[in-house]
Design an enzyme around this catalytic site. Structure first.
Site: not given
Length: 342
Positions: A147, A190, A193, A196, A198-199, A250, A257, A260
């Protein structure tokens, strides 16, 4: 957490929170538990994650009042209470879960506040090594799926400890490099998936750390930047993650938010600032902001950015962030000089 996400995002945008510094410190003081550590809000349970975010928020504030507000003696006791004597890990709170996040947050707080001891981290590197999966990334616990968030936390903790030797680095690099999606241009957390924003930080910040591990001498860093498509990631953050009403999200279709917003901006920073040289020596970047020699013995305090890779106009450039701590490098150095002089 809301305090840290908000003021760190503002700091990356070059916006000062100085006029509210005492208010921020005052609120966080109300969250400091009488037995050590910080809670998520006044009267709540002390927790490693909120302790980490509170300490980072106080570093962003960066005043002597902020530094002095931390009860280091009780913090040390709190960290030692979180230590798992049987396997080298840490629990998030009393009777709480144990995972790579708890390890990273404990080690970061201990390192920043000059509380890191061999006793506190005994067995920690070996426990983290068990979290590396067959894919190459790290899971939250031994046996879990690889992850992005846990991978960052584990690698950053091992960089602080100087124990990245316990990991299979080529396998890790292959896994994290393959998390940037060709079509979306951002990072997934991952395998199989969705992307996103945030990654952008959780995956993107692993690359400066791996660069440091594989090329520890500053002169050996390549001038081309990191081993991912930096402009493509910036394009995803700027064109897909921004919300029309402000803030970041995201992905398109989601709401914005503070979480993020903070980590998308931090990922944007990593993608823009090339060759963040992690070095025990004072760097030109830090010398522009601070007096003093900047020396430290762990190789993860001084950070310099020699060039910028940019998507779009120069107005898109945000401030550099430290790839281990996600606080501006000069603020990390200033805080550590204070706490290591005590």
């Amino acid at each position: 957490w809301l305090c840290y996400w908000t003021i760190q995002a503002l700091d990356l945008l070059g916006e000062s929170t100085a006029r509210r510094a005492s208010q921020i410190v005052g609120f966080l003081n109300k969250c400091q538990d009488t037995e050590g550590g910080f809670t998520g809000g006044p009267g709540q349970l002390p927790h490693l994650a909120t302790t980490y975010s509170a300490v980072l928020a106080l570093l962003v504030v960066g005043t002597e009042e902020a530094y002095k507000s931390i009860d280091r003696e009780k913090m040390s006791l709190f960290l030692h209470r979180r230590k798992c004597a049987n396997n080298g890990g840490f629990t998030m709170h009393d009777s709480g879960e144990q995972d790579v996040r708890s390890m990273y947050t404990a080690i970061v707080v201990a390192k920043l506040l000059n509380l890191l001891t061999p006793e506190l981290v005994a067995g920690s590197a070996e426990w983290l090594a068990q979290c590396q999966t067959y894919e190459g990334g790290l899971g939250g616990c031994p046996g879990n799926e690889a992850h992005g968030g846990y991978t960052f936390c584990g690698v950053a903790a091992l960089v602080i400890l100087g124990r990245t030797d316990v990991l299979d680095m080529p396998r890790l690099l292959r896994w994290v490099a393959n998390r940037q999606m060709e079509d979306d241009r951002g990072f997934q957390g991952r395998t199989n998936k969705l992307v996103d924003s945030c990654y952008s930080f959780w995956q993107g910040a692993v690359f400066p750390l791996l660069s440091y591990v594989m090329h520890p001498e500053p002169d050996s860093h390549t001038p081309s930047g990191w081993l991912f498509d930096q402009r493509a990631l910036q394009q995803y953050v700027l064109m897909c993650a921004q919300h029309a009403q402000g803030g970041l999200r995201d992905k398109p279709g989601k709401g914005c938010d503070y979480y993020h917003t903070c980590y998308a901006l931090a990922g944007l920073s990593v993608a823009q600032h090339n060759n963040l040289v992690l070095s025990p020596e004072p760097s030109p970047f830090l010398d522009k902001h601070l007096d003093g020699d900047g020396d430290d013995d762990d190789g993860v305090v001084s950070v310099s950015s020699s060039s910028v890779t940019l998507f779009g106009p120069t107005e898109n450039v945000v401030e550099a962030t430290h790839p281990v701590y996600n606080v501006r490098p000069e603020k990390v150095a200033r805080a550590m000089r204070y706490f290591y002089s005590l």
